[in-house]
Design a protein around this motif. Structure first.
Motif, PDB file in Angstrom:
ATOM      1  N   UNK A 158      56.392  73.056  37.480  1.00 11.58           N
ATOM      2  CA  UNK A 158      57.007  72.059  37.494  1.00 11.58           C
ATOM      3  C   UNK A 158      57.550  72.009  38.865  1.00 11.58           C
ATOM      4  N   UNK A 159      57.237  71.094  39.704  1.00 10.80           N
ATOM      5  CA  UNK A 159      57.650  70.382  41.012  1.00 10.80           C
ATOM      6  C   UNK A 159      58.666  69.367  41.173  1.00 10.80           C
ATOM      7  N   UNK A 160      59.895  69.545  41.352  1.00  6.18           N
ATOM      8  CA  UNK A 160      60.705  68.547  41.260  1.00  6.18           C
ATOM      9  C   UNK A 160      61.050  67.935  42.497  1.00  6.18           C
ATOM     10  N   UNK A 161      61.206  66.344  42.562  1.00 10.16           N
ATOM     11  CA  UNK A 161      61.417  65.671  44.094  1.00 10.16           C
ATOM     12  C   UNK A 161      62.594  64.709  43.661  1.00 10.16           C
ATOM     13  N   UNK A 162      63.457  64.808  44.623  1.00 17.32           N
ATOM     14  CA  UNK A 162      64.319  63.939  44.543  1.00 17.32           C
ATOM     15  C   UNK A 162      64.211  62.623  45.586  1.00 17.32           C
ATOM     16  N   UNK A 163      64.662  61.553  45.051  1.00 14.78           N
ATOM     17  CA  UNK A 163      64.518  60.073  45.895  1.00 14.78           C
ATOM     18  C   UNK A 163      65.725  59.523  45.431  1.00 14.78           C
ATOM     19  N   UNK A 164      66.912  59.516  45.861  1.00 10.60           N
ATOM     20  CA  UNK A 164      68.043  59.037  45.526  1.00 10.60           C
ATOM     21  C   UNK A 164      68.085  57.564  46.048  1.00 10.60           C
ATOM     22  N   UNK A 165      67.246  57.044  46.849  1.00 12.92           N
ATOM     23  CA  UNK A 165      67.429  55.507  47.439  1.00 12.92           C
ATOM     24  C   UNK A 165      66.264  55.005  46.957  1.00 12.92           C
ATOM     25  N   UNK A 166      65.624  55.196  46.000  1.00 12.75           N
ATOM     26  CA  UNK A 166      64.478  54.414  45.481  1.00 12.75           C
ATOM     27  C   UNK A 166      64.658  53.098  45.125  1.00 12.75           C
ATOM     28  N   UNK A 167      63.926  52.087  45.739  1.00 14.34           N
ATOM     29  CA  UNK A 167      64.295  50.556  45.259  1.00 14.34           C
ATOM     30  C   UNK A 167      63.595  50.365  44.045  1.00 14.34           C
ATOM     31  N   UNK A 168      64.023  49.022  43.469  1.00 12.00           N
ATOM     32  CA  UNK A 168      63.535  48.711  42.256  1.00 12.00           C
ATOM     33  C   UNK A 168      62.062  48.625  42.026  1.00 12.00           C
ATOM     34  N   UNK A 193      65.784  57.265  37.745  1.00 14.02           N
ATOM     35  CA  UNK A 193      64.364  57.254  38.757  1.00 14.02           C
ATOM     36  C   UNK A 193      65.006  57.875  40.197  1.00 14.02           C
ATOM     37  N   UNK A 194      65.971  58.671  40.020  1.00 11.31           N
ATOM     38  CA  UNK A 194      66.482  59.203  41.286  1.00 11.31           C
ATOM     39  C   UNK A 194      65.716  60.511  41.548  1.00 11.31           C
ATOM     40  N   UNK A 195      65.061  60.935  40.526  1.00 11.60           N
ATOM     41  CA  UNK A 195      64.054  62.358  40.894  1.00 11.60           C
ATOM     42  C   UNK A 195      62.853  62.061  39.956  1.00 11.60           C
ATOM     43  N   UNK A 196      61.925  62.911  40.163  1.00 13.64           N
ATOM     44  CA  UNK A 196      60.955  62.908  39.299  1.00 13.64           C
ATOM     45  C   UNK A 196      60.224  64.394  39.292  1.00 13.64           C
ATOM     46  N   UNK A 197      59.443  64.798  38.372  1.00 15.61           N
ATOM     47  CA  UNK A 197      59.133  66.297  38.195  1.00 15.61           C
ATOM     48  C   UNK A 197      57.441  66.077  37.915  1.00 15.61           C
ATOM     49  N   UNK A 198      56.598  66.607  38.837  1.00 14.94           N
ATOM     50  CA  UNK A 198      55.534  66.926  38.665  1.00 14.94           C
ATOM     51  C   UNK A 198      55.047  68.146  37.692  1.00 14.94           C
ATOM     52  N   UNK A 199      54.489  68.148  36.573  1.00 11.49           N
ATOM     53  CA  UNK A 199      53.980  69.146  35.707  1.00 11.49           C
ATOM     54  C   UNK A 199      52.588  69.354  35.942  1.00 11.49           C
ATOM     55  N   UNK A 200      52.287  70.517  36.211  1.00  9.65           N
ATOM     56  CA  UNK A 200      50.814  71.041  36.069  1.00  9.65           C
ATOM     57  C   UNK A 200      50.747  72.358  35.172  1.00  9.65           C
ATOM     58  N   UNK A 201      49.883  71.960  34.000  1.00  6.25           N
ATOM     59  CA  UNK A 201      49.820  72.859  33.084  1.00  6.25           C
ATOM     60  C   UNK A 201      48.871  73.887  33.180  1.00  6.25           C
TER      61      UNK A 201
END
Lengths: 115, 112
Positions: free
Chosen positions: B19-29, B68-76
């Motif tokens: 699981x790789x987590x990414x933060x993107x606090x300023x994501x727009x609508x 939506x301020x973060x997301x997680x990519x999951x590779x099984x």
């Protein structure tokens, strides 16, 4: 799966020479892009192209660079008077639309070495 | 464009879930979250894209919380061939199309 194809895969050129990198975007795509990646560095945006004209370009894309869609299938990047620092991997990309939800697909790249 | 922050590197073993987590606090609508994979001397390869909640395809899942301020990519069940750099990008429309701003990505190393 449709793909973006690029030629040549590798080109070595002498400093000061002109090079043309060629790309065939995915057939029903309307937006085309060039990116580059200097060895060990980030992938950088160069230019986007839509409706036969440049829609956006970065500071890197100065007068030394030009793009063209000479026919219905090819998209080219011309680099004039190449410099040593132009050595990089150049990626062509395309997308069907310009909307934020639309996927951009990249080619495998053209590795340019300026000597 | 929203700036993204993700770990510089991760190590895993074959067969594990990554699981790789990414933060993107300023994501727009209207922004989407997109993940690419890149092997050395190859072009970035699209993995998955999402706007909210969960997206799954044949190679990965993408989890996006309500804010939506973060997301997680999951590779099984990763394998050695999943060793690559993974980029999290926030994609919005600028000018006449999408302009992708790549960061340094996460170097995933998978070992036996």
């Amino acid at each position: 799966e449709p793909e973006v194809t690029q030629t040549p895969s590798h080109q070595v050129t002498q400093m000061g020479q002109e090079v043309i990198l060629r790309c065939v975007p995915i057939s029903n795509h309307l937006y085309f892009y060039w990116y580059r990646q200097i060895l060990g560095q980030k992938v950088e945006f160069l230019v986007s192209f839509y409706n036969n004209e440049i829609s956006e370009k970065s500071e890197i894309f100065d007068d030394q660079f030009s793009v063209e869609r000479p026919d219905g299938s090819n998209f080219t990047l011309k680099i004039r008077s190449t410099k040593l620092e132009d050595s990089a991997m150049y990626f062509c990309a395309s997308s069907r639309t310009g909307n934020s939800g639309n996927t951009i697909y990249f080619g495998e790249g053209s590795w340019l070495t300026v000597v | 464009l929203a700036k993204t922050t993700q770990p510089i590197s991760m190590d895993s073993y074959e067969g594990q879930e990554v699981n790789i987590t990414c933060s993107h606090n300023n994501i727009a609508t209207n922004d989407y979250i997109t993940w690419y994979q890149q092997f050395p001397s190859q072009g970035p390869r699209f993995i998955i894209q999402g706007y909210k909640t969960k997206v799954t395809n044949e190679v990965a899942s993408l989890f996006i919380p309500a804010d939506r301020k973060s997301s997680t990519l999951s590779l099984p069940r990763v394998s050695l061939s999943d060793t690559a750099v993974y980029y999290c990008l926030v994609v919005g429309v600028t000018g006449g199309g999408n302009k992708l701003t790549f960061g340094t990505g996460t170097q995933l190393k998978v070992e036996l």
